[in-house]
Design a protein around this motif. Sequence first.
Motif, PDB file in Angstrom:
ATOM      1  N   ALA A 137       0.825  -1.205   0.000  1.00 60.08           N
ATOM      2  CA  ALA A 137       0.000   0.000   0.000  1.00 60.08           C
ATOM      3  C   ALA A 137       0.860   1.255   0.000  1.00 60.08           C
ATOM      4  N   LEU A 138       1.949   1.258   0.759  1.00 62.04           N
ATOM      5  CA  LEU A 138       2.821   2.426   0.786  1.00 62.04           C
ATOM      6  C   LEU A 138       3.528   2.612  -0.556  1.00 62.04           C
ATOM      7  N   GLU A 139       3.899   1.516  -1.207  1.00 66.12           N
ATOM      8  CA  GLU A 139       4.435   1.628  -2.572  1.00 66.12           C
ATOM      9  C   GLU A 139       3.408   2.291  -3.487  1.00 66.12           C
ATOM     10  N   ASP A 140       2.148   1.860  -3.380  1.00 65.70           N
ATOM     11  CA  ASP A 140       1.088   2.439  -4.218  1.00 65.70           C
ATOM     12  C   ASP A 140       0.922   3.926  -3.933  1.00 65.70           C
ATOM     13  N   ALA A 141       0.974   4.306  -2.650  1.00 69.15           N
ATOM     14  CA  ALA A 141       0.815   5.711  -2.284  1.00 69.15           C
ATOM     15  C   ALA A 141       1.974   6.550  -2.820  1.00 69.15           C
ATOM     16  N   GLN A 142       3.195   6.055  -2.679  1.00 66.45           N
ATOM     17  CA  GLN A 142       4.354   6.783  -3.209  1.00 66.45           C
ATOM     18  C   GLN A 142       4.239   6.959  -4.718  1.00 66.45           C
ATOM     19  N   LEU A 173      -1.988   5.215   6.268  1.00 62.02           N
ATOM     20  CA  LEU A 173      -1.224   5.296   5.020  1.00 62.02           C
ATOM     21  C   LEU A 173      -0.810   6.737   4.736  1.00 62.02           C
ATOM     22  N   ALA A 174      -1.695   7.694   5.032  1.00 62.39           N
ATOM     23  CA  ALA A 174      -1.355   9.106   4.854  1.00 62.39           C
ATOM     24  C   ALA A 174      -0.198   9.507   5.768  1.00 62.39           C
TER      25      ALA A 174
END
Length: 304
Positions: A137-142, A173-174
Motif C-alpha cells: 500500500a505504501l508503494e502504491d501511495a508513493q 497510510l497518509a
Amino acid sequence: MRTFFIPLFTLALSVSLLAQKPAWEPAPGHVTLPLWPHPLAGPAPEVDATTAKDNLVAGKPVIRLANVSNPTITLYAPKGKNPGAAVVVFPGGAYRILAIDLEGTEVCEWLNSIGVTCVLLKYRVPDSGPYPKSRAALEDAQRALGMVRAHAAEWHIDPQRIGVLGFSAGAHLAAALSTHFDQRLYDSVDAADQLSCRPDFAVMVYPGYLALSEQNFAPNAEIRVREKTPPSFIVQTEDDPVHVENSTVYFLALKNAGVPVEMHLYAQGGHGYGLRRTEMPVTAWPQNVETWLHTIRILPGAEQ
C-alpha cells in the motif's frame, strides 16, 4: 474441426477478460490510470464484498472492495473554479478492503464542491499494510503522488499544493507517506518516480496503527515524524473502538517536531462514518478541514 475451435477460443478469451474486469469502476467521464505499467497477479478476482449483514452508515450501505491487485488512480476534477489544489484520497478498510464509496467517491464529490481536484487511489488489499508488515500500500501511495505531480500541468494542478486525505487504515497510510517520502520502496518505473512523493499537507480521519495498543499505546516506531513531515489535520472521537490515542500520540509527535498541526477530538461518533451526516457533531469535520485549508493557504482566503 477449425469451426469448432474458433468459438471455443473466443469463449475462453471472453471468460478471461470478464474475470479480469474490476468489481468497481468510477462513473463515466473520469480519467482512470493504472498505477503500474504491467498487470499484477492477484490470488483472487476483485470483488465487492458487501453483504446484507454489513452495517449501514447514515442509513446507506457501503461498497467494500476486496482483492484489489491492480491499483489505479481516478481523477475527479472540479466543475467550477479551480485554484489548483489537489488531494489524493486513501479509503480505509483495515488493509483488508476499501470502503470505496463512503471514504472514496463521496469524498471526491465533496472536495470538488470546494474547488479541490480529487485523485482517488484504489490501492492493493488485502494484507497490503501496515508498513513494514507489508509495503504494497505504501508503494502504491508513493507511486500515486509521483504520478499526480507528473500530470499536474495536464490536470490543472499546482504541484506544490498536493495533499493526502485518509480514513482509518487509509489515515495510517497518509501518515506513513508523510514520514516515508525520501526514498521509494520500489525500483523506479518512469519519470514520475523521479518527482517528490512528499504530500504538501495531510488529513487523517479516525486513524489507526499510529499508537500500539499492545504496548500501552506507545507511538508506532515506523512513523518517524520530523520537521519535513507536512502540516497535518487530525479528527477522531473519544469513543472510537480503534482508540483515540492514535490521534493524540501522532499529534504530540508532530507538535514536538515543530510541524503545524490541528486536531479535533469529539466525545462521540465511533468509527467509519466517512462524511455522511448523522446526528453526531463529528460529522461536521469537512467544514473544519475546509477552513484549515484556507488557514494554511492551500485554498485562497476570502480576501483573495
